[in-house]
Design a protein around this motif. Structure first.
Motif: not given
Length: 204
Positions: A112-118, A138-142, A165-167
């Motif tokens: 697994s490879y995971k990254a997080w927002w602040l 998969r990628q997610w917005y903040a 988009l974020q909407n």
């Protein structure tokens, strides 16, 4: 041959195989052979680029290497076994929130490879097998809403590729097969990238 040597031989040959089902098991075993009692600053290690090995005091390093921020909070931690990256690799933001977590087997990304927002929200999740991205990424917005969903095979797009988009409006939706794209890519839609942000094209 004692039990420990036999275990290491089984581990080394087993984890170097190409079986996809062995990644998680091997990653667990890798963390067991790294010397958890040995921790040094990463700057004290020397990389031999020709070998791909890391040395500490002229010996192949076995243990953990760490780096710190100026405020003394932990910035990153890497495991090594016989001079090569092994097991978990973690990076933190300066405030202590986990930023990145992945795994290595002999300097090669696995599992697994995971990254997080602040803010602690998951930003990216993918999977590596023998150094190549495989399966769904998969990628997610903040704010936690889904940004992208890609299907990958040996690091290349293969199958359905989508982005939102974020909407929540979809702006990429195509299938990749044998290097070709079928469906609506971003260029076909009424959206464009400007300063790395998606904006709607406005027609007069």
């Amino acid at each position: 041959m004692d039990v420990m040597k036999l275990f290491l031989l089984i581990f080394i040959f087993g984890c170097n195989s190409t079986s996809k089902n062995k990644d998680s098991i091997c990653n667990y075993l890798e963390t067991k052979v790294v010397d958890h009692t040995m921790i040094v600053h990463k700057d004290s290690l020397i990389l031999n680029g020709n070998e791909g090995n890391w040395y500490f005091k002229k010996k192949l390093y076995n243990g953990f290497a760490v780096k710190y921020y100026k405020n003394d909070s932990l910035q990153e931690k890497t495991g090594f076994f016989n001079g090569k990256k092994k097991g978990a690799y973690k990076v933190w933001f300066e405030n202590g929130v986990l930023k990145l977590e992945t795994h290595y087997n002999q300097n090669v990304l696995v599992d697994s490879y995971k990254a997080w927002w602040l803010n602690g929200i998951l930003a990216l999740e993918s999977r590596y097998i023998n150094g190549e991205k495989q399966g769904i990424e998969r990628q997610w917005y903040a704010n936690g809403s889904l940004s992208k969903e890609r299907n990958l095979l040996d690091g290349q797009e293969n199958g359905l590729q989508r982005a939102w988009l974020q909407n929540g409006k979809i702006y990429v939706n195509y299938e990749a097969k044998n290097g070709r794209k079928f469906g609506m890519s971003r260029a076909n839609l009424c959206y464009q990238l400007k300063n790395e942000k998606v904006e709607e094209n406005k027609t007069k």
